[in-house]
Design an enzyme around this catalytic site. Structure first.
Site, PDB file in Angstrom:
ATOM      1  CE1 TYR A   1       8.688  -7.909 106.042  1.00 17.92           C
ATOM      2  CE2 TYR A   1       9.311  -5.639 105.629  1.00 17.92           C
ATOM      3  CZ  TYR A   1       8.695  -6.571 106.410  1.00 17.92           C
ATOM      4  OH  TYR A   1       8.064  -6.175 107.571  1.00 17.92           O
TER       5      TYR A   1
ATOM      6  CD  GLU B   1      10.194  -1.411 105.751  1.00 20.36           C
ATOM      7  OE1 GLU B   1      10.671  -2.412 105.212  1.00 20.36           O
ATOM      8  OE2 GLU B   1       9.189  -1.447 106.499  1.00 20.36           O
TER       9      GLU B   1
ATOM     10  CG  ASP C   1      -0.381  -2.553 108.011  1.00 18.13           C
ATOM     11  OD1 ASP C   1       0.733  -2.912 108.418  1.00 18.13           O
ATOM     12  OD2 ASP C   1      -0.566  -1.920 106.969  1.00 18.13           O
TER      13      ASP C   1
END
Lengths: 279, 403
Positions: free
Chosen positions: A179, A54, A65
């Site tokens: 995912y 990725e 994040d």
């Protein structure tokens, strides 16, 4: 969809299912600390056995994040990394490796390039698909159409808070793999996997036949071993990015992430993958 | 009233093309839950009565609509009325939304609330409501804003809130929102994110607007009582745009009422020097439609989609995106957007202090700067209502440099 030839991602997961081996999906932020370094690091990861790489497109406001990837994004932006630059990196990588490459981005840079322009450029460069952190299937109609038209995978996220109805919608919108976010929260390493993870993966499994990769908080060989009986792949991000942050040079960073990836891949090979007949 | 102007957003949270819901999957089910809870609450007469009672007895509604007779005389044009939101408890309109969302959080069984703050007014209002309702409270604030709004940091701590400094990016409101979103995505099961403006993912822009719509409802009744007619022009400052939409919303169907939003013109028109997202006709550069922090709206950004730095003397206006409903009102031409410079805002604050005896917040002073330009060009029988959204105590450190 069936008219499209399968991407490298789909083919790799097929091979993994056949061998009963847990896959390793490796995340790095492209341009951290520079795009040339990312090329070396990605090649080292492919060499070390990463099944999918990725490439994170740095963004000024990475709300999903944790601190490690935030700092990586800042480093990448400071040296002038753009989405166009990341696509050039994909092009260069593609002349040297056939490892599946997934672009990992926030929506705005993709939107500013133009969804169709992005899909065309990503396909031409040799990328296999994309995961956009801050769009869900509801807002993804045009994006999916653009990606599908170029034969690219669209990977979507499933979260512990996703209802069964949402999981079904996410499964329908996803291609390549799905995912699964292991816990509520942002990216970053944790000592232990969430206790609720097996139940979550079982719920996702009931909603889809796609391969399942589990990410967020995975950094240690024992995490990977645990996932062996559960998922099709483990995603490792912050743990690799932290190695890059510590390294003094691109060569040292490439070496460090390769060592880490090899260790995790070793655990993946030892782990028992789920034994279901291939579809 | 036209039906169309009042029916936004649609079921997907869209105001025309703007708005929507652009968040990580983890937040999707909680946003759906919040939307359902809000819909149920607003249909519940008991909840609305409780909110009205708190607005009246705790916050101090209704606020006066004051005829600014000396300012009117000084400018020599339109009759100027000030909607005195600065007189509310905690000193700004922000408390309207905080009481609404705070009561909703209690109704949803959430024990902890988090918020972002720029100027500190939303943070203070959130901390206040958390104390009033017995909720744990964490407020995220950029360290640059903590420096320039020190008084409000102390107020929040006095009220028992934890203030967390955010040292990332430009260390202002945008970065505080990022950090609040990270907290929310982590603690979403126990925590309500009390977002302070008409920003973020659906249902926030709509819900926050609704909680501030009392401003325009009151102003409408008050001006009809005082002047027996509707105003000609409404003026309000626009950061995210909550006080402006609060004033505008009840007048949207009245075609004769002009609406003017005033953004932060900062110290220049180049990207990075201002926070004007909709005033591009005035020459401010860098705004394009894009996605930031959950919503599709007009965003100050670089050509390759990175969010740009902004500048304003006013922390509450110093933000690169604008509420999606404002982007839609601008696109339709229903509201006009302009900008006032740092300097013009500071001059305006001084003018209001000396002529009307009111020290306005630097945010509200931007709206006042527009009034100073506009009122003299209007006829004496015309009427302007300005939302005086907050008081200036918090800005005294900055203002004292210009005495």
């Amino acid at each position: 969809m069936s008219a499209q030839p399968p991407t490298r991602i789909t083919r790799r997961f097929k091979e993994l299912r056949r061998s009963g081996e847990l896959g390793l999906v490796a995340y790095i932020t492209a341009g951290d600390p520079a795009l040339e370094a990312s090329e070396q690091i990605a090649l080292a990861l492919a060499e070390a056995g990463a099944d999918v790489i990725e490439l994170g497109v740095p963004f000024s406001d990475p709300v999903a994040d944790g601190p490690v990837v935030q700092r990586a994004s800042e480093r990448a932006l400071r040296c002038g990394t753009t989405l166009g630059g990341v696509l050039d990196l994909v092009k260069r990588l593609r002349t040297k490796t056939q490892v599946p490459l997934l672009l990992f981005s926030y929506y705005n840079p993709v939107l500013q390039m133009g969804l169709h322009e992005f899909a065309a450029a990503a396909a031409d460069a040799g990328a296999d698909g994309a995961l956009i952190t801050d769009i869900t299937p509801e807002e993804a109609g045009e994006y999916r159409g653009a990606m599908r038209a170029r034969g690219l995978d669209t990977v979507f996220l499933a979260a512990p808070t996703s209802t069964d109805a949402r999981l079904k919608m996410i499964a329908e919108a996803s291609t390549g793999f799905l995912y699964v976010i292991s816990r509520t929260g942002v990216t970053g390493t944790k000592d232990a996997l969430a206790e609720e993870l097996p139940a979550l993966v079982r719920r996702v499994r009931a909603a889809t036949a796609l391969p399942i990769a589990v990410g967020f908080g995975i950094s240690l060989p024992e995490h990977v071993s645990l996932l062996g009986g559960l998922a099709d792949a483990a995603v490792v991000g912050s743990a690799l990015v932290a190695e890059i942050e510590k390294a003094q040079s691109a060569e040292a960073a490439a070496k460090a992430v390769a060592t880490k990836a090899r260790m995790l891949k070793e655990a993946a090979r030892r782990g028992i993958s789920r034994r279901e007949p291939t579809r | 009233m036209t039906a169309t102007s009042q029916t936004w957003p649609d079921a997907r949270g869209r105001f025309g093309p703007y708005g929507g819901r652009y968040v990580p999957e983890t937040l999707m089910a909680p946003l759906e839950e919040l939307e359902r809870a809000y819909e149920a609450a607003r249909a519940d007469a008991e909840f609305m009565a409780l909110l009205d009672a708190e607005l009246k007895n705790f916050a101090g509604r209704p606020t006066p609509l004051q005829f600014a007779s000396r300012l009117t005389e000084h400018l020599g044009g339109a009759r100027i009325y000030l909607k005195r939101e600065d007189l509310l408890h905690t000193g700004a309109h922000k408390i309207n939304n905080c009481l609404g969302q705070g009561l909703l959080a209690v109704r949803m069984g959430k024990k902890r609330i988090i918020a972002e703050t720029g100027a500190g007014q939303h943070g203070v209002a959130t901390a206040t409501v958390a104390a009033r309702l017995g909720l744990e409270c964490v407020v995220y604030m950029g360290t640059e804003d903590m420096e320039r709004q020190r008084l409000n940091v102390s107020r929040m701590r006095m009220l028992g809130a934890e203030v967390v400094g955010v040292n990332a990016g430009s260390r202002t409101l945008k970065d505080a929102i990022n950090e609040a979103m990270r907290d929310w995505v982590t603690n979403v099961r126990t925590t309500h994110y009390l977002l302070g403006s008409v920003l973020g993912a659906h249902p926030y822009p709509r819900m926050v607007r609704d909680f501030h719509a009392c401003i325009g409802r009151e102003a409408r009744a008050q001006i009809l009582a005082a002047e027996k007619r509707l105003p000609d022009t409404l003026v309000a400052c626009v950061g995210g745009g909550s006080n402006a939409i609060g004033l505008f919303y009840d007048f949207l169907g009245d075609a004769s009422v002009k609406m003017v939003g005033v953004e932060a013109g900062g110290r220049g028109t180049g990207l990075g020097e201002h926070a004007a997202r909709l005033a591009f006709q005035a020459g401010f550069s860098g705004a394009r439609p894009g996605v930031l922090q959950g919503t599709y709206s007009c965003v100050l950004q670089t050509p390759d989609g990175q969010i740009a730095a902004t500048h304003s003397v006013s922390a509450g206006l110093d933000y690169p995106a604008v509420g999606p409903e404002h982007a839609w009102l601008a696109e339709q031409g229903r509201a006009e957007y302009t900008a006032a410079s740092d300097e013009a805002a500071i001059d305006a604050a001084r003018t209001l202090a000396r002529i009307e005896g009111i020290i306005p917040a630097l945010e509200s002073a931007h709206a006042l700067a527009e009034i100073i330009l506009r009122a003299p060009k209007m006829r004496r029988e015309e009427i302007i209502i300005m939302n005086l959204s907050g008081r200036g105590d918090k800005d005294m450190e900055i203002l004292s440099k210009y005495l």
